[in-house]
Design a protein around this motif. Structure first.
Motif, PDB file in Angstrom:
ATOM      1  N   UNK A   3       1.751 -25.769 -18.871  1.00 38.83           N
ATOM      2  CA  UNK A   3       2.054 -26.277 -17.611  1.00 38.83           C
ATOM      3  C   UNK A   3       0.797 -26.759 -16.908  1.00 38.83           C
ATOM      4  N   UNK A   4      -0.452 -26.465 -17.303  1.00 32.89           N
ATOM      5  CA  UNK A   4      -1.548 -26.666 -16.754  1.00 32.89           C
ATOM      6  C   UNK A   4      -2.206 -28.115 -17.433  1.00 32.89           C
ATOM      7  N   UNK A   5      -1.728 -28.402 -18.538  1.00 29.11           N
ATOM      8  CA  UNK A   5      -2.026 -29.436 -19.374  1.00 29.11           C
ATOM      9  C   UNK A   5      -1.634 -30.792 -18.897  1.00 29.11           C
ATOM     10  N   UNK A   6      -2.639 -31.628 -18.585  1.00 26.24           N
ATOM     11  CA  UNK A   6      -2.620 -33.198 -18.214  1.00 26.24           C
ATOM     12  C   UNK A   6      -1.993 -33.945 -19.563  1.00 26.24           C
ATOM     13  N   UNK A   7      -0.803 -34.353 -19.571  1.00 26.68           N
ATOM     14  CA  UNK A   7      -0.349 -35.245 -20.749  1.00 26.68           C
ATOM     15  C   UNK A   7      -0.472 -36.556 -20.582  1.00 26.68           C
ATOM     16  N   UNK A   8      -1.377 -37.168 -21.528  1.00 20.71           N
ATOM     17  CA  UNK A   8      -1.863 -38.611 -21.149  1.00 20.71           C
ATOM     18  C   UNK A   8      -1.259 -39.456 -22.239  1.00 20.71           C
ATOM     19  N   UNK A   9      -1.122 -40.922 -21.695  1.00 20.49           N
ATOM     20  CA  UNK A   9      -0.716 -41.875 -22.671  1.00 20.49           C
ATOM     21  C   UNK A   9      -1.567 -43.056 -22.608  1.00 20.49           C
ATOM     22  N   UNK A  10      -2.059 -43.734 -23.775  1.00 16.68           N
ATOM     23  CA  UNK A  10      -2.897 -44.866 -23.683  1.00 16.68           C
ATOM     24  C   UNK A  10      -3.294 -45.045 -25.318  1.00 16.68           C
ATOM     25  N   UNK A  11      -4.336 -45.875 -25.503  1.00 16.62           N
ATOM     26  CA  UNK A  11      -4.749 -46.131 -27.030  1.00 16.62           C
ATOM     27  C   UNK A  11      -5.959 -45.607 -27.382  1.00 16.62           C
ATOM     28  N   UNK A  12      -6.379 -44.537 -26.335  1.00 15.62           N
ATOM     29  CA  UNK A  12      -7.796 -43.746 -26.940  1.00 15.62           C
ATOM     30  C   UNK A  12      -7.200 -42.507 -27.664  1.00 15.62           C
ATOM     31  N   UNK A  13      -7.486 -42.776 -29.105  1.00 17.66           N
ATOM     32  CA  UNK A  13      -7.036 -41.604 -29.926  1.00 17.66           C
ATOM     33  C   UNK A  13      -7.824 -40.039 -29.725  1.00 17.66           C
ATOM     34  N   UNK A  14      -8.962 -40.392 -29.093  1.00 16.03           N
ATOM     35  CA  UNK A  14      -9.622 -39.079 -28.909  1.00 16.03           C
ATOM     36  C   UNK A  14      -9.379 -38.216 -27.526  1.00 16.03           C
ATOM     37  N   UNK A  15      -8.794 -39.036 -26.677  1.00 19.69           N
ATOM     38  CA  UNK A  15      -8.533 -38.415 -25.363  1.00 19.69           C
ATOM     39  C   UNK A  15      -7.065 -38.394 -24.995  1.00 19.69           C
ATOM     40  N   UNK A  16      -6.217 -39.104 -25.685  1.00 16.79           N
ATOM     41  CA  UNK A  16      -4.822 -39.180 -24.999  1.00 16.79           C
ATOM     42  C   UNK A  16      -4.000 -38.160 -25.694  1.00 16.79           C
ATOM     43  N   UNK A  17      -3.086 -37.870 -25.163  1.00 17.86           N
ATOM     44  CA  UNK A  17      -1.925 -36.821 -25.868  1.00 17.86           C
ATOM     45  C   UNK A  17      -1.067 -37.618 -26.683  1.00 17.86           C
ATOM     46  N   UNK A  18      -0.537 -38.843 -26.270  1.00 20.53           N
ATOM     47  CA  UNK A  18       0.410 -39.667 -26.839  1.00 20.53           C
ATOM     48  C   UNK A  18      -0.405 -41.089 -27.122  1.00 20.53           C
ATOM     49  N   UNK A  19      -0.703 -41.583 -28.238  1.00 19.99           N
ATOM     50  CA  UNK A  19      -1.359 -42.729 -28.548  1.00 19.99           C
ATOM     51  C   UNK A  19      -0.503 -43.885 -28.801  1.00 19.99           C
ATOM     52  N   UNK A  20      -0.693 -44.961 -27.941  1.00 14.91           N
ATOM     53  CA  UNK A  20       0.013 -46.167 -28.013  1.00 14.91           C
ATOM     54  C   UNK A  20      -0.980 -47.241 -28.809  1.00 14.91           C
TER      55      UNK A  20
END
Length: 200
Positions: free
Chosen positions: A44-61
């Motif tokens: 629950x303390x994790x920030x779930x991020x979406x985007x094209x950065x494969x190094x920082x995003x949880x889910x890569x687009x």
């Protein structure tokens, strides 16, 4: 060996379910890094991020028009509530995030509704939030849909009968914005309202 009474009760986890759609997924495989039809657990303390950065995003687009980090989800707890809520924040400087009928600019954030439509560029996410008891973990679940969830909503047939005679009154409806092809807004549509013939 622990007895049945001593074993820890398994808590239900809140789950963010997303039906994801992109018109060119079959060609570009834009969701290829996301495990579909499978629950994934997050702290629950994790920030779930979406985007094209494969190094920082949880889910890569995998789309060049997606921002490096497009948006982020984070769990929080309302005062005097035992359940998790979630906030969504637009992390893109170049692309507005459309949440239902609300435009979120860079760093704008709001509470994620229990069910909503999320859009940016050619991406569409139909999001549903399932409540849970755990304050330690939550889950995400992704389902790929071959048809636009937005189109399904827009072409849903009206169940209201139309009288033969009457006057019209304004009603809110979802319609395309004339200024932006990718943006939608609520406009006032005309609906018929039956009138008693004896009324003057």
């Amino acid at each position: 060996m622990a007895t049945f009474d001593e074993t820890e009760t398994e808590e239900m986890l809140a789950c963010i379910r997303m039906k994801v759609y992109h018109p060119h997924h079959n060609d570009k495989q834009v969701f290829r890094s996301i495990s579909l039809f499978k629950r994934q657990k997050h702290k629950t303390d994790e920030v779930v991020s979406f985007g094209r950065d494969i190094k920082t995003c949880t889910y890569v687009l995998w789309d060049a028009r997606a921002s490096r980090v497009q948006f982020a989800l984070q769990a929080f707890r309302q005062f005097n509530s035992s359940e998790l809520s979630f906030e969504i924040k637009n992390m893109s400087r170049k692309t507005k995030l459309i949440l239902d009928n609300m435009e979120l600019s860079y760093l704008n954030k709001m509470e994620l509704p229990s069910k909503c439509m999320l859009r940016f560029g050619d991406f569409q996410f139909l999001v549903e939030r399932e409540a849970g008891e755990s304050l330690e973990y939550f889950e995400t679940y992704f389902e790929l849909t071959p048809t636009s969830p937005l189109q399904e909503i827009l072409i849903a047939p009206s169940l209201q009968p139309i009288p033969e005679q009457g006057i019209t009154s304004p009603r809110l409806s979802l319609s395309p914005s004339p200024s932006l092809n990718s943006s939608w807004h609520f406009s006032r549509a005309e609906t018929a309202e039956e009138v008693d013939e004896n009324e003057s």
